[in-house]
Design a protein around this motif. Structure first.
Motif, mmCIF file in Angstrom:
data_model
loop_
_atom_site.group_PDB
_atom_site.id
_atom_site.type_symbol
_atom_site.label_atom_id
_atom_site.label_comp_id
_atom_site.label_asym_id
_atom_site.label_seq_id
_atom_site.Cartn_x
_atom_site.Cartn_y
_atom_site.Cartn_z
ATOM 1 N N ARG A 29 -17.516 51.529 32.826
ATOM 2 C CA ARG A 29 -17.872 50.858 34.081
ATOM 3 C C ARG A 29 -17.615 49.354 34.021
ATOM 4 N N ASP A 30 -17.658 48.792 32.823
ATOM 5 C CA ASP A 30 -17.411 47.360 32.639
ATOM 6 C C ASP A 30 -15.937 47.068 32.368
ATOM 7 N N TRP A 31 -15.043 47.943 32.805
ATOM 8 C CA TRP A 31 -13.614 47.777 32.524
ATOM 9 C C TRP A 31 -13.067 46.439 33.024
ATOM 10 N N PRO A 32 -13.405 45.977 34.249
ATOM 11 C CA PRO A 32 -12.896 44.655 34.678
ATOM 12 C C PRO A 32 -13.352 43.519 33.763
ATOM 13 N N THR A 33 -14.566 43.632 33.234
ATOM 14 C CA THR A 33 -15.061 42.600 32.314
ATOM 15 C C THR A 33 -14.256 42.591 31.026
ATOM 16 N N TYR A 34 -13.913 43.792 30.532
ATOM 17 C CA TYR A 34 -13.069 43.877 29.338
ATOM 18 C C TYR A 34 -11.706 43.237 29.585
ATOM 19 N N LEU A 35 -11.118 43.506 30.732
ATOM 20 C CA LEU A 35 -9.797 42.965 31.023
ATOM 21 C C LEU A 35 -9.832 41.445 31.136
ATOM 22 N N ASP A 36 -10.867 40.915 31.766
ATOM 23 C CA ASP A 36 -10.996 39.455 31.853
ATOM 24 C C ASP A 36 -11.133 38.838 30.459
ATOM 25 N N ALA A 37 -11.916 39.485 29.604
ATOM 26 C CA ALA A 37 -12.101 38.968 28.248
ATOM 27 C C ALA A 37 -10.809 39.065 27.442
ATOM 28 N N ALA A 38 -10.057 40.171 27.618
ATOM 29 C CA ALA A 38 -8.784 40.316 26.914
ATOM 30 C C ALA A 38 -7.791 39.263 27.381
ATOM 31 N N TRP A 39 -7.768 38.975 28.675
ATOM 32 C CA TRP A 39 -6.879 37.936 29.194
ATOM 33 C C TRP A 39 -7.248 36.566 28.629
ATOM 34 N N LEU A 40 -8.549 36.285 28.517
ATOM 35 C CA LEU A 40 -8.983 35.021 27.929
ATOM 36 C C LEU A 40 -8.573 34.934 26.467
ATOM 37 N N SER A 41 -8.701 36.039 25.736
ATOM 38 C CA SER A 41 -8.284 36.053 24.329
ATOM 39 C C SER A 41 -6.798 35.752 24.201
ATOM 40 N N LEU A 42 -5.982 36.368 25.057
ATOM 41 C CA LEU A 42 -4.546 36.130 25.002
ATOM 42 C C LEU A 42 -4.209 34.704 25.407
ATOM 43 N N LYS A 43 -4.869 34.205 26.439
ATOM 44 C CA LYS A 43 -4.578 32.857 26.930
ATOM 45 C C LYS A 43 -4.893 31.797 25.885
ATOM 46 N N LEU A 44 -6.091 31.849 25.311
ATOM 47 C CA LEU A 44 -6.442 30.828 24.319
ATOM 48 C C LEU A 44 -5.646 31.002 23.028
ATOM 49 N N SER A 45 -5.213 32.231 22.738
ATOM 50 C CA SER A 45 -4.374 32.458 21.561
ATOM 51 C C SER A 45 -3.002 31.809 21.745
ATOM 52 N N LEU A 46 -2.428 31.923 22.935
ATOM 53 C CA LEU A 46 -1.142 31.294 23.205
ATOM 54 C C LEU A 46 -1.260 29.771 23.187
ATOM 55 N N GLU A 47 -2.368 29.247 23.717
ATOM 56 C CA GLU A 47 -2.569 27.800 23.673
ATOM 57 C C GLU A 47 -2.714 27.319 22.226
ATOM 58 N N ALA A 48 -3.467 28.052 21.429
ATOM 59 C CA ALA A 48 -3.635 27.681 20.026
ATOM 60 C C ALA A 48 -2.312 27.800 19.273
ATOM 61 N N PHE A 49 -1.503 28.801 19.623
ATOM 62 C CA PHE A 49 -0.214 28.962 18.949
ATOM 63 C C PHE A 49 0.732 27.811 19.298
ATOM 64 N N ALA A 50 0.702 27.360 20.554
ATOM 65 C CA ALA A 50 1.540 26.213 20.934
ATOM 66 C C ALA A 50 1.156 24.978 20.120
ATOM 67 N N LEU A 51 -0.150 24.744 19.963
ATOM 68 C CA LEU A 51 -0.606 23.622 19.140
ATOM 69 C C LEU A 51 -0.198 23.815 17.687
ATOM 70 N N ALA A 52 -0.358 25.031 17.170
ATOM 71 C CA ALA A 52 0.000 25.311 15.780
ATOM 72 C C ALA A 52 1.498 25.135 15.548
ATOM 73 N N PHE A 53 2.306 25.523 16.531
ATOM 74 C CA PHE A 53 3.764 25.395 16.387
ATOM 75 C C PHE A 53 4.142 23.927 16.245
ATOM 76 N N VAL A 54 3.577 23.077 17.093
ATOM 77 C CA VAL A 54 3.883 21.645 17.030
ATOM 78 C C VAL A 54 3.407 21.052 15.704
ATOM 79 N N LEU A 55 2.161 21.377 15.318
ATOM 80 C CA LEU A 55 1.634 20.858 14.055
ATOM 81 C C LEU A 55 2.440 21.352 12.862
ATOM 82 N N GLY A 56 2.845 22.619 12.899
ATOM 83 C CA GLY A 56 3.620 23.161 11.795
ATOM 84 C C GLY A 56 4.973 22.506 11.659
ATOM 85 N N LEU A 57 5.636 22.258 12.797
ATOM 86 C CA LEU A 57 6.954 21.626 12.747
ATOM 87 C C LEU A 57 6.846 20.186 12.265
#
Length: 247
Positions: free
Chosen positions: A10-38
């Motif tokens: 029943r909480d499926w929309p809540t799961y999807l919102d949380a999964a989207w947040l996980s993906l979004k902040l992961s991509l933002e962190a990866f962009a920062l990590a890519f710059v720092l790594g280079l």
């Protein structure tokens, strides 16, 4: 049992919102990590000690301390220094800084793997050091380390589950909240596990397509080990030469 699963879904929309947040902040962190790594890789290959020493210290400190501790520092310790961050900002910063240390070594290895003759040929063509790096060294280095870089992106997605410790409502944190309300531990965390599998496999699939388009010739898929390879490594080696019979 089926009633429990239907109640958990029943909480499926809540799961999807949380999964989207996980993906979004992961991509933002990866962009920062890519710059720092280079930047860290370039600093570690610099002839100046002023650049090499801080880069080496950054890599050693970050790689030898827990990422959860780094999140606590970003969220609880930085405000005492006057830098106040939201839980999401602190999580992105901690993940980006952590993975940036690993990408520093990955990029450094990729740059070192480029043959020296490539740089000498660029020098003969009167290319500046900056243009040589951007058009000759960097494309080949990225090709060499692309699978390892994608693996670090997957590690960021999985590591984002630790952000629940600083109250970030990502997938694991949301699952913990739903579990405390419904007490359906198997169902709630089972759904979260499936969503993590979907996220990571989707990222790997998209990254594979990007690699085929970005690199010419396209990257070859890595050979899959056969099921009995690990067992064969434990067995003694068979003699390859002819066996002599004793008289």
């Amino acid at each position: 049992m089926f009633v429990d699963w239907s109640y958990a879904l029943r909480d499926w929309p809540t799961y999807l919102d949380a999964a989207w947040l996980s993906l979004k902040l992961s991509l933002e962190a990866f962009a920062l990590a890519f710059v720092l790594g280079l930047l860290g890789a370039l600093a570690r290959r610099s002839r100046s000690v002023v650049l090499r020493a801080p880069a080496a210290a950054y890599v050693e400190v970050i790689r030898n301390t827990p990422v959860l501790l780094q999140m606590f520092v970003a969220y609880f310790a930085l405000p005492s220094a006057g830098l106040r961050l939201s839980p999401v900002q602190a999580g992105v910063l901690a993940l980006g800084v952590n993975v940036g240390a690993y990408l520093t070594e990955i990029f450094r290895a990729g740059i070192q793997a480029v043959p020296r003759g490539q740089r000498e040929a660029a020098r003969v063509l009167a290319l500046s050091p900056v243009r040589t790096f951007l058009y000759v060294v960097l494309p080949q280095a990225l090709r060499n380390v692309y699978p390892a870089v994608v693996n670090q992106l997957v590690q960021i997605i999985l590591g984002s589950s630790l952000l629940s410790a600083i109250s970030v409502p990502e997938l694991t944190g949301t699952a913990m909240v739903i579990n405390s309300r419904s007490l359906l531990t198997v169902q709630v965390f089972g759904i979260a596990a499936v969503l993590y599998l979907v996220l990571t496999n989707a990222v790997v699939l998209v990254a594979g397509l990007v690699g085929r388009v970005a690199f010419k010739p396209p990257l070859r898929p890595s050979a899959r080990p056969r099921p009995l390879d690990a067992v064969r490594r434990l067995l003694p080696a068979r003699p390859t030469g002819p066996v002599r019979k004793e008289a």
